[in-house]
Every structure is written in structure tokens, then in C-alpha cells.
Enzyme design. Structure first.
Site, mmCIF file in Angstrom:
data_model
loop_
_atom_site.group_PDB
_atom_site.id
_atom_site.type_symbol
_atom_site.label_atom_id
_atom_site.label_comp_id
_atom_site.label_asym_id
_atom_site.label_seq_id
_atom_site.Cartn_x
_atom_site.Cartn_y
_atom_site.Cartn_z
ATOM 1 C CG ASN A 11 -4.885 -1.510 11.320
ATOM 2 O OD1 ASN A 11 -5.277 -1.284 12.462
ATOM 3 N ND2 ASN A 11 -3.600 -1.634 11.004
ATOM 4 C CD1 TRP A 12 -10.915 1.750 11.475
ATOM 5 C CD2 TRP A 12 -11.803 2.923 13.170
ATOM 6 N NE1 TRP A 12 -12.144 2.220 11.067
ATOM 7 C CE2 TRP A 12 -12.713 2.943 12.087
ATOM 8 C CE3 TRP A 12 -12.154 3.594 14.345
ATOM 9 C CZ2 TRP A 12 -13.939 3.611 12.148
ATOM 10 C CZ3 TRP A 12 -13.379 4.255 14.408
ATOM 11 C CH2 TRP A 12 -14.255 4.266 13.322
ATOM 12 C CE LYS A 13 -2.202 1.602 10.457
ATOM 13 N NZ LYS A 13 -1.013 1.999 9.729
ATOM 14 C CG HIS A 97 0.252 -3.623 11.442
ATOM 15 N ND1 HIS A 97 1.129 -2.576 11.526
ATOM 16 C CD2 HIS A 97 -0.599 -3.323 10.436
ATOM 17 C CE1 HIS A 97 0.809 -1.673 10.610
ATOM 18 N NE2 HIS A 97 -0.236 -2.099 9.937
ATOM 19 C CD GLU A 99 1.473 1.108 12.156
ATOM 20 O OE1 GLU A 99 0.435 0.923 12.802
ATOM 21 O OE2 GLU A 99 1.500 1.732 11.068
ATOM 22 C CD GLU A 167 -0.556 -3.910 6.101
ATOM 23 O OE1 GLU A 167 -1.589 -3.381 5.702
ATOM 24 O OE2 GLU A 167 -0.083 -3.702 7.229
ATOM 25 N N GLY A 173 1.123 4.366 5.315
ATOM 26 C CA GLY A 173 0.937 5.744 5.753
ATOM 27 C C GLY A 173 1.774 6.768 5.017
ATOM 28 C CB SER A 212 -0.487 4.291 0.599
ATOM 29 O OG SER A 212 0.381 4.816 1.590
ATOM 30 N N GLY A 233 -5.473 1.348 6.359
ATOM 31 C CA GLY A 233 -5.273 2.087 7.593
ATOM 32 C C GLY A 233 -6.012 3.408 7.563
ATOM 33 N N GLY A 234 -5.284 4.474 7.264
ATOM 34 C CA GLY A 234 -5.818 5.838 7.315
ATOM 35 C C GLY A 234 -7.168 6.024 6.627
HETATM 36 P P1 PGA Z 1 -2.286 2.858 5.536
HETATM 37 O O1 PGA Z 1 -2.021 1.678 6.601
HETATM 38 O O2 PGA Z 1 -3.489 2.414 4.708
HETATM 39 O O3 PGA Z 1 -2.599 4.064 6.380
HETATM 40 O O4 PGA Z 1 -1.083 3.006 4.713
HETATM 41 C C1 PGA Z 1 -2.143 0.333 6.239
HETATM 42 C C2 PGA Z 1 -1.859 -0.533 7.426
HETATM 43 O O5 PGA Z 1 -0.938 -0.236 8.189
HETATM 44 O O6 PGA Z 1 -2.552 -1.547 7.646
#
Ligand code: PGA
Length: 251
Positions: A11-13, A97, A99, A167, A173, A212, A233-234
């Protein structure tokens, strides 16, 4: 070990520009050199879905999106429909998600409508669920997640068109993750909830863990019972990092 083919999804956000396309080439080369026993999906920002999908043709990388509007088309300035994302070459769309739920106040009902539109457009919906740290602290994590499942999964969902990603919000993050035991507990809770809803077919629905995930913890997290992959994500932005996570499916 589950008989399901696991999925590592990035997930590149809101990261990535036209020059990020080189990461697709890098990752494709790594997957070709050492094919993993899992599927691989990258969900870039909408602006890159079409270019990434074109670049990923003929590789082992699938391309998805991070959100969509619940309607097919209409007067909704700035929004993008599931059908449009499918048209760009997306095979999956992440919905709900945390977010999105937080930044845009998305309700379970809206997430459900979005998931429905993803399935109607011929794609797979990755529905995210997860509790806050406060909710976990007060012993409500299981109930919160069960309520999100009840409110967010459309009736039309099947194992082929539905993936659930657990999640915990406090793990996204932050570099913190639940213990393997805590993940196994939640994934067993989700599996059992899905069994009540879908019967035997529930065993074929993939349950991802997200929050994470990185190369150093991926093997341990992906070996947990009822974990059928990761939403990353990251650590999905660089092909080398994501490939290090995919390594969990090469051993
Ligand atoms: P993260 O994000 O791997 O940076 O913790 C995961 C996500 O929000 O899908």
C-alpha cells in the site's frame, strides 16, 4: 500451514511519482530471479495505477488501488469509481483502510458500499479492519473488529473477491507490532466470525496482517496461524524492502 496462496500487498499510500515506475521493473526482476510461493500486489496512488499496470504486464506483479467511490459514475468531483480503476488495469482495491476511516470519516456502511462496487467491477476487495490502542487497552479489540466485519462485508462477497486485512491502528507506521500470539488470536476470531457468516467457504478467504511489517519481522509474522499474507505500507515503497518481506515465502 494454510493451503491458500498467500498475498503480499504493498500500500503505497500518498507516495510515488512517474519515476517510481522503476520500482516495478526492479521488483519484477527479483520475482523472476527467485519466484516466491505467494502472490504480489502493488497499490500505488490512483495517478499511477494505469502506468504501473502497463509496466507490470507479463510480470508476476498485480496492480491495485487504495480506495474508490461506491458509485460507478456520476457528479462526484474528484472521486474515482471502481469501474474506472478496473479500466486502468487494477485487479484489487483496498477499502476501509484506517487512514480513510479516520481522515474521511468513512463508516462501515460506506466501506461496504465501496467493497460492493469493487466486486461488481470484477475486482477483489481488500477490506481493512482494526482497533485503536485505547480500544485494545480496554479489552474491546475483538468486538470492534467483529463489528467492522459485520458492517463492512457485502453479501455478494466470495472467497475469490474478498480479502480481509487486520491492521491494528496502533501498529501502522509506528514500528510496533502485536505479538504473534495476539495476531493469531485476532485472526482466529476473524476466521471464526467468517465461518459463521460464510460456512465452509470461510477457510478460503485470505486474512492479511498489516502494521509495521518489514523484512526483519516478516518471517515470524507470516508464519502465524491464519495469516495468509501481509498488507505493507512504508516497507513496500522500495523493491528491495518489499522483496525482503516476500522472502518469507521463499523458505
Ligand atoms: P505500515 O502501514 O506497513 O507502514 O505500518 C501498513 C498499512 O497502513 O497498510
Amino acid at each position: 500451514m494454510s493451503s491458500l496462496k498467500s498475498l503480499v500487498a504493498g500500500n503505497w499510500k500518498m507516495f510515488g511519482h512517474q519515476d517510481s515506475i522503476a520500482e516495478i521493473d526492479r521488483l519484477a526482476a527479483m520475482l523472476k530471479a527467485a519466484p516466491p510461493a505467494c502472490e504480489v500486489l502493488i497499490c500505488p496512488p490512483s495517478t499511477l495505477v494505469s502506468a504501473f499496470a502497463t509496466q507490470a504486464q507479463g510480470t508476476d506483479i498485480m496492480i491495485g488501488a487504495q480506495d474508490c467511490h461506491p458509485k460507478d459514475q456520476g457528479p462526484h468531483t474528484g472521486d474515482i469509481s471502481a469501474a474506472m480503476l478496473a479500466d486502468c488495469g487494477a485487479s484489487h482495491v483496498i477499502v476501509g483502510h484506517s487512514e480513510r476511516r479516520t481522515d474521511h470519516g468513512e463508516s462501515d456502511a460506506l466501506v461496504k458500499a465501496k467493497a460492493e462496487s469493487v466486486i461488481n467491477a470484477g475486482m477483489t476487495a481488500i477490506i481493512c479492519v482494526g482497533e485503536t490502542e485505547e480500544q485494545r487497552g480496554s479489552g474491546q479489540a475483538d468486538t470492534i473488529v467483529q463489528n467492522q466485519l459485520a458492517g463492512s462485508i457485502p453479501d455478494s462477497a466470495t472467497p475469490a473477491t474478498l480479502i480481509i486485512s487486520y491492521e491494528p491502528i496502533w501498529a501502522i507506521g509506528t514500528g510496533r507490532t502485536p505479538t504473534v500470539a495476539a495476531i493469531e488470536h485476532m485472526h482466529a476470531t476473524i476466521r471464526s466470525w467468517l465461518s459463521d457468516r460464510f460456512g465452509e467457504k470461510a477457510s478460503q478467504i485470505r486474512l492479511l496482517y498489516g502494521g509495521s511489517v518489514k523484512p526483519s519481522n516478516a518471517s515470524a509474522l507470516m508464519a502465524a496461524k491464519n495469516v495468509n499474507g501481509a498488507l505493507v505500507g512504508g516497507a513496500s515503497l522500495k523493491a528491495t524492502d518489499l522483496n525482503g518481506i516476500i522472502d518469507a515465502y521463499r523458505r
